[in-house]
Design a protein around this motif. Structure first.
Motif, short mmCIF file in Angstrom:
data_model
loop_
_atom_site.label_atom_id
_atom_site.label_comp_id
_atom_site.label_asym_id
_atom_site.label_seq_id
_atom_site.Cartn_x
_atom_site.Cartn_y
_atom_site.Cartn_z
N VAL A 20 0.85 -1.18 0.00
CA VAL A 20 0.00 0.00 0.00
C VAL A 20 0.89 1.23 0.00
O VAL A 20 1.89 1.29 0.71
CB VAL A 20 -0.92 0.00 1.24
N ARG A 21 0.54 2.20 -0.83
CA ARG A 21 1.30 3.46 -0.91
C ARG A 21 0.37 4.64 -0.72
O ARG A 21 -0.83 4.52 -0.89
CB ARG A 21 1.97 3.58 -2.28
N ALA A 63 -11.01 1.76 7.80
CA ALA A 63 -9.94 1.81 8.81
C ALA A 63 -8.58 1.99 8.13
O ALA A 63 -7.75 2.77 8.60
CB ALA A 63 -9.96 0.55 9.66
N ALA A 64 -8.36 1.30 7.04
CA ALA A 64 -7.09 1.41 6.31
C ALA A 64 -6.93 2.80 5.70
O ALA A 64 -5.83 3.38 5.74
CB ALA A 64 -7.00 0.34 5.23
N ILE A 75 -3.86 -3.87 8.03
CA ILE A 75 -5.32 -4.03 7.98
C ILE A 75 -5.74 -4.78 6.73
O ILE A 75 -6.51 -5.74 6.80
CB ILE A 75 -6.03 -2.66 8.08
N VAL A 76 -5.25 -4.36 5.56
CA VAL A 76 -5.68 -5.04 4.33
C VAL A 76 -5.17 -6.48 4.28
O VAL A 76 -5.87 -7.37 3.80
CB VAL A 76 -5.29 -4.26 3.04
N ASP A 77 -3.97 -6.70 4.80
CA ASP A 77 -3.44 -8.07 4.82
C ASP A 77 -4.27 -8.97 5.73
O ASP A 77 -4.61 -10.09 5.36
CB ASP A 77 -1.98 -8.07 5.29
N SER A 85 -4.97 -1.51 -6.91
CA SER A 85 -4.27 -0.23 -7.04
C SER A 85 -3.59 0.06 -5.72
O SER A 85 -4.24 0.07 -4.68
CB SER A 85 -5.26 0.89 -7.36
N GLU A 86 -2.32 0.33 -5.76
CA GLU A 86 -1.53 0.49 -4.53
C GLU A 86 -2.02 1.61 -3.63
O GLU A 86 -1.74 1.61 -2.44
CB GLU A 86 -0.06 0.69 -4.89
#
Length: 115
Positions: A20-21, A63-64, A75-77, A85-86
């Protein structure tokens, strides 16, 4: 397995996770205040589950989106979210449901009016 001529081009590998970016800078069509931005975000998150997908995934995406970048990745993991999309603007859950997030819930515009 596939036949000799098959290709995996364009296939999302669920085991290959994208990092994530932070979203790229963007400009709103007109100058808005932080209060207006908060209202837009609240309206989106209140209605997001009606776009389809699972409420738990929408909650995790919120939340992310509101967390710092390292916590957002965790969170996403942990939620099993597949990041297309990053910047989190396009994600999928493990069942293949698509989740599109507008840029205004992911970051602030460059032309936000200071109150």
């Amino acid at each position: 397995m596939g036949c000799v001529g098959s290709s995996t081009k364009g296939v999302v590998d669920r085991h290959q996770k994208k990092k994530v970016r932070r979203p790229k800078a963007w400009k709103h069509s007109e100058v808005i205040t932080r209060a207006q931005l908060k209202q837009m975000r609240d309206e989106f998150w209140d209605t997001a589950p009606h776009y389809g997908g699972q409420k738990e995934i929408w909650d995790a995406l919120r939340a992310a989106a509101e967390a710092d970048i390292h916590l957002a990745q965790a969170i996403v993991d942990s939620a099993g979210i597949i990041v297309q999309s990053e910047d989190l603007s396009t994600c999928y859950d493990e069942r293949g449901a698509k989740y599109d997030l507008p840029k205004y819930v992911l970051s602030e515009p460059t032309n936000i009016k200071q109150e």
